[in-house]
Scaffold this motif. Sequence first.
Motif, PDB file in Angstrom:
ATOM      1  N   ARG A   1      -5.731 -53.374  -4.424  1.00 35.55           N
ATOM      2  CA  ARG A   1      -5.967 -51.957  -4.732  1.00 35.55           C
ATOM      3  C   ARG A   1      -5.994 -51.677  -6.230  1.00 35.55           C
ATOM      4  NH1 ARG A   1      -0.476 -48.557  -4.147  1.00 35.55           N
ATOM      5  NH2 ARG A   1       1.069 -50.209  -4.111  1.00 35.55           N
ATOM      6  N   TYR A   2      -5.523 -52.617  -7.043  1.00 32.38           N
ATOM      7  CA  TYR A   2      -5.567 -52.434  -8.491  1.00 32.38           C
ATOM      8  C   TYR A   2      -6.729 -53.201  -9.140  1.00 32.38           C
ATOM      9  CZ  TYR A   2      -0.874 -50.558  -7.842  1.00 32.38           C
ATOM     10  OH  TYR A   2       0.199 -49.807  -7.422  1.00 32.38           O
ATOM     11  N   ALA A   3      -7.518 -53.899  -8.321  1.00 36.34           N
ATOM     12  CA  ALA A   3      -8.592 -54.733  -8.871  1.00 36.34           C
ATOM     13  C   ALA A   3      -9.590 -53.912  -9.676  1.00 36.34           C
ATOM     14  CB  ALA A   3      -9.301 -55.470  -7.735  1.00 36.34           C
ATOM     15  N   GLY A   4      -9.839 -52.677  -9.251  1.00 32.31           N
ATOM     16  CA  GLY A   4     -10.805 -51.833  -9.944  1.00 32.31           C
ATOM     17  C   GLY A   4     -10.412 -51.494 -11.368  1.00 32.31           C
ATOM     18  N   LEU A   5      -9.132 -51.607 -11.696  1.00 28.25           N
ATOM     19  CA  LEU A   5      -8.687 -51.300 -13.050  1.00 28.25           C
ATOM     20  C   LEU A   5      -9.280 -52.253 -14.075  1.00 28.25           C
ATOM     21  CD1 LEU A   5      -4.882 -50.649 -12.373  1.00 28.25           C
ATOM     22  CD2 LEU A   5      -6.599 -48.935 -12.965  1.00 28.25           C
ATOM     23  N   PHE A   6      -9.550 -53.477 -13.638  1.00 28.25           N
ATOM     24  CA  PHE A   6      -9.988 -54.502 -14.580  1.00 28.25           C
ATOM     25  C   PHE A   6     -11.463 -54.377 -14.976  1.00 28.25           C
ATOM     26  CE2 PHE A   6      -6.120 -55.975 -12.664  1.00 28.25           C
ATOM     27  CZ  PHE A   6      -5.430 -56.537 -13.725  1.00 28.25           C
ATOM     28  N   GLN A   7     -12.141 -53.357 -14.418  1.00 25.94           N
ATOM     29  CA  GLN A   7     -13.495 -53.077 -14.881  1.00 25.94           C
ATOM     30  C   GLN A   7     -13.470 -52.316 -16.201  1.00 25.94           C
ATOM     31  OE1 GLN A   7     -15.643 -49.750 -12.841  1.00 25.94           O
ATOM     32  NE2 GLN A   7     -13.753 -49.593 -11.627  1.00 25.94           N
ATOM     33  N   PHE A   8     -12.308 -51.726 -16.526  1.00 32.65           N
ATOM     34  CA  PHE A   8     -12.197 -50.961 -17.762  1.00 32.65           C
ATOM     35  C   PHE A   8     -11.879 -51.873 -18.944  1.00 32.65           C
ATOM     36  CE2 PHE A   8     -10.554 -47.866 -14.484  1.00 32.65           C
ATOM     37  CZ  PHE A   8     -11.732 -47.124 -14.420  1.00 32.65           C
ATOM     38  N   PRO A   9     -12.427 -51.571 -20.121  1.00 30.89           N
ATOM     39  CA  PRO A   9     -12.064 -52.344 -21.309  1.00 30.89           C
ATOM     40  C   PRO A   9     -10.561 -52.305 -21.539  1.00 30.89           C
ATOM     41  CG  PRO A   9     -13.947 -50.941 -21.750  1.00 30.89           C
ATOM     42  CD  PRO A   9     -13.406 -50.513 -20.416  1.00 30.89           C
ATOM     43  N   VAL A  10     -10.041 -53.336 -22.169  1.00 30.17           N
ATOM     44  CA  VAL A  10      -8.593 -53.442 -22.363  1.00 30.17           C
ATOM     45  C   VAL A  10      -8.068 -52.373 -23.314  1.00 30.17           C
ATOM     46  CG1 VAL A  10      -8.595 -55.043 -24.309  1.00 30.17           C
ATOM     47  CG2 VAL A  10      -6.767 -55.168 -22.615  1.00 30.17           C
ATOM     48  N   ASP A  11      -8.972 -51.747 -24.094  1.00 32.88           N
ATOM     49  CA  ASP A  11      -8.510 -50.696 -25.008  1.00 32.88           C
ATOM     50  C   ASP A  11      -8.787 -49.287 -24.453  1.00 32.88           C
ATOM     51  OD1 ASP A  11     -11.232 -50.846 -25.215  1.00 32.88           O
ATOM     52  OD2 ASP A  11     -11.300 -50.940 -27.415  1.00 32.88           O
ATOM     53  N   ASP A  12      -9.175 -49.213 -23.180  1.00 34.32           N
ATOM     54  CA  ASP A  12      -9.447 -47.915 -22.548  1.00 34.32           C
ATOM     55  C   ASP A  12      -8.209 -47.454 -21.773  1.00 34.32           C
ATOM     56  OD1 ASP A  12     -10.500 -45.670 -21.402  1.00 34.32           O
ATOM     57  OD2 ASP A  12     -12.117 -46.696 -20.324  1.00 34.32           O
ATOM     58  N   TYR A  13      -7.163 -47.110 -22.504  1.00 31.65           N
ATOM     59  CA  TYR A  13      -5.892 -46.776 -21.854  1.00 31.65           C
ATOM     60  C   TYR A  13      -5.968 -45.523 -20.990  1.00 31.65           C
ATOM     61  CZ  TYR A  13      -5.392 -43.497 -25.779  1.00 31.65           C
ATOM     62  OH  TYR A  13      -5.586 -42.493 -26.694  1.00 31.65           O
ATOM     63  N   LYS A  14      -6.874 -44.599 -21.311  1.00 31.46           N
ATOM     64  CA  LYS A  14      -6.959 -43.358 -20.532  1.00 31.46           C
ATOM     65  C   LYS A  14      -7.433 -43.645 -19.110  1.00 31.46           C
ATOM     66  CE  LYS A  14      -7.596 -40.139 -24.371  1.00 31.46           C
ATOM     67  NZ  LYS A  14      -8.466 -39.100 -24.982  1.00 31.46           N
ATOM     68  N   ASN A  15      -8.489 -44.439 -18.980  1.00 36.37           N
ATOM     69  CA  ASN A  15      -8.961 -44.769 -17.639  1.00 36.37           C
ATOM     70  C   ASN A  15      -7.980 -45.662 -16.894  1.00 36.37           C
ATOM     71  OD1 ASN A  15     -11.397 -43.392 -17.024  1.00 36.37           O
ATOM     72  ND2 ASN A  15     -12.511 -44.675 -18.487  1.00 36.37           N
TER      73      ASN A  15
END
Length: 335
Positions: free
Chosen positions: A120-134
Amino acid sequence: MMKSLAIVGFGISFSVFGGQTPAKMTQTDYVNMWSNVAVEHMLTYRIPASITLAQGLLESGNGNSPLATEANNHFGIKCSNWTGDKMYFDDDAKGECFRKYPSATESYNDHSLFLTQKPRYAGLFQFPVDDYKNWAKGLKKAGYATHPEYAEKLIDLIERLKLYEYDDKTAPETKGTEILASNAKENASSSTGTKPKTKDAAGNKAASSMKIDESCLKYETHIAKENKNDVKFVVARKGDTYYKIAKEYELAMWQMYKYNNFVDKKDMLEPGDIVYIEPKRSRARSKGATYVAKNDITLIEISQSEGIKLKSLVKMNGYTSENVTVQKGQKVLLR
């Protein structure tokens, strides 16, 4: 399942800062203590260091909550599929079970594995590592915590304490990519019916076509030395942790703790600390070897200084406990 932040996270934080319980650590103290570990995990698992630090601050009340101080649990992870030690705490329901760790470093390790291994957290890794807001919004959406303002609280901490500055530790070529942590990618693929990559002809796990620049993972190496009893050790530098040295020498955390009399639960090391990277000896090499205390010193400190197992020192000297303070001028048998 992760706890409800409203109880264990906010509730504890407010009681700590509301004057009822003196805070032992400030937010600045906490960040200084754990920023190196958060950055290491970011480079390994692709979880923003700012997110890890903000969650640690929020969930543990700056490291002062009972769950953090008594169970070394800084992220409120409950006992689902857990075979280790446990602590019971009132959260969404009375007496809920939470994971208890031998050290806070283990809590940080478990937090990274929790995010990378849960589909359920896999989708988080589509965001850049410096995109803390998303990342913050994604954690809330994925159900990490039940508090309605969870994402906003994380973002506020990150911006107010400038935690986003720790996200700049990644190599330029990895920023802005959509690399999934390997475990998350495999789990997510299997959950959608897509066949995950398994092994190549050599029997190794197949790598993603996009890789993290491994130069990011390299640290200045420590020079291993041997003491007079032929036990290998390194000398800690500023910012060192047991985790960092264990990673460098490919040791498990339990080995580091066992080799170094880990009784004070101190994950951060002080410059000059002796850190053994192999088991200590049962006795000194030289016959009739003794240690003469120049000042009052604990038996644990002598064990660390001489590279002799603590249990052996207790037995050889007829002590009944490991918690012994040796007085100035007193002799301690080493063989």
